[in-house]
Design a protein around this motif. Structure first.
Motif, mmCIF file in Angstrom:
data_model
loop_
_atom_site.group_PDB
_atom_site.id
_atom_site.type_symbol
_atom_site.label_atom_id
_atom_site.label_comp_id
_atom_site.label_asym_id
_atom_site.label_seq_id
_atom_site.Cartn_x
_atom_site.Cartn_y
_atom_site.Cartn_z
ATOM 1 N N PRO A 191 0.897 -1.199 -0.110
ATOM 2 C CA PRO A 191 -0.051 0.092 -0.093
ATOM 3 C C PRO A 191 0.832 1.167 0.173
ATOM 4 O O PRO A 191 0.398 2.351 -0.468
ATOM 5 N N MET A 192 2.406 1.156 0.447
ATOM 6 C CA MET A 192 3.012 2.366 0.509
ATOM 7 C C MET A 192 3.585 2.757 -0.801
ATOM 8 O O MET A 192 4.325 3.643 -0.844
ATOM 9 N N ALA A 193 3.296 1.792 -1.869
ATOM 10 C CA ALA A 193 4.041 2.044 -3.200
ATOM 11 C C ALA A 193 3.712 3.500 -3.614
ATOM 12 O O ALA A 193 2.640 3.893 -3.414
ATOM 13 N N ASN A 194 4.634 4.056 -4.429
ATOM 14 C CA ASN A 194 4.459 5.439 -4.843
ATOM 15 C C ASN A 194 3.254 5.388 -6.297
ATOM 16 O O ASN A 194 2.848 6.419 -6.562
ATOM 17 N N HIS A 195 3.191 4.362 -6.872
ATOM 18 C CA HIS A 195 2.319 4.067 -7.716
ATOM 19 C C HIS A 195 1.481 3.046 -7.769
ATOM 20 O O HIS A 195 1.977 1.861 -7.299
ATOM 21 N N HIS A 196 0.054 2.886 -7.910
ATOM 22 C CA HIS A 196 -0.563 1.907 -7.685
ATOM 23 C C HIS A 196 -1.247 1.509 -9.074
ATOM 24 O O HIS A 196 -1.970 2.340 -9.796
ATOM 25 N N ASP A 197 -1.002 0.071 -9.286
ATOM 26 C CA ASP A 197 -1.750 -0.525 -10.786
ATOM 27 C C ASP A 197 -2.498 -1.774 -9.930
ATOM 28 O O ASP A 197 -1.865 -2.653 -9.287
#
Length: 187
Positions: A67-73
């Protein structure tokens, strides 16, 4: 054809080096731990199987690792007949790309007036800007779509829900609201 490559995943026979189940999420969710990753017809079939085996629950696979990733796919399966409350993200736009099925999508002004409503079909793409209220409405039994937006996921701080839309606690209020939304796409 080699289907055992690095990018190949299965949601049924999970390789824990490639995927992890997120047991804290509101819906059935998986995170990809390694890239490259490929979403193919087998993964789409897995999404449907998992949904059917879990009382027609929504299911998502996150192509990012947390959830902390800078981009969500995400590839998301959502079911017809569930309520998806209008919301906005103050600092995040997002895009929806239909893989399978049909989905109504609505954009609203700050007072709750529908300013755009369309049905998205397979291969269609729709984008909303940061600060734009929007809602989705599966038209077919299930709709599978690719959603992408900036991260990280901030929990309750991430989505802002308006006072003008039902909060999801009153079934009659939800039914009336959905009928009013459907009227926009049936014009």
């Amino acid at each position: 054809m080699n289907d055992s490559g690095l990018s190949t995943i299965s949601l049924i026979n999970i390789d824990e080096n490639k995927l992890r189940n997120d047991d804290k999420a509101k819906t059935i969710s998986f995170f990809c731990k390694k890239r490259p990753v490929r979403i193919d017809r087998n993964v789409i079939s897995d999404l449907r199987k998992i949904s059917e085996n879990n009382n027609r629950a929504n299911v998502r696979i996150c192509l990012h690792d947390s959830p902390m990733a800078n981009h969500h796919d995400m590839v998301i399966l959502e079911r017809k007949g569930k309520y998806y409350r209008p919301h906005k993200h103050n600092n995040k736009g997002e895009a929806f790309h239909i893989i399978s099925g049909q989905m109504g999508i609505f954009s609203f002004d700050d007072d709750g007036c529908v300013i755009d409503s369309v049905i998205l079909f397979e291969s269609d793409i729709y984008r909303v800007e940061a600060g734009q209220y929007h809602a989705v409405l599966p038209i077919t039994d299930d709709v599978i779509y690719h959603e992408n937006k900036p991260g990280p996921f901030l929990g309750d701080e991430d989505s802002i829900f308006p006072d003008w839309a039902p909060d999801g606690t009153n079934a009659n209020e939800i039914d009336e609201y959905l009928v009013s939304l459907i009227s926009y796409i049936n014009k």
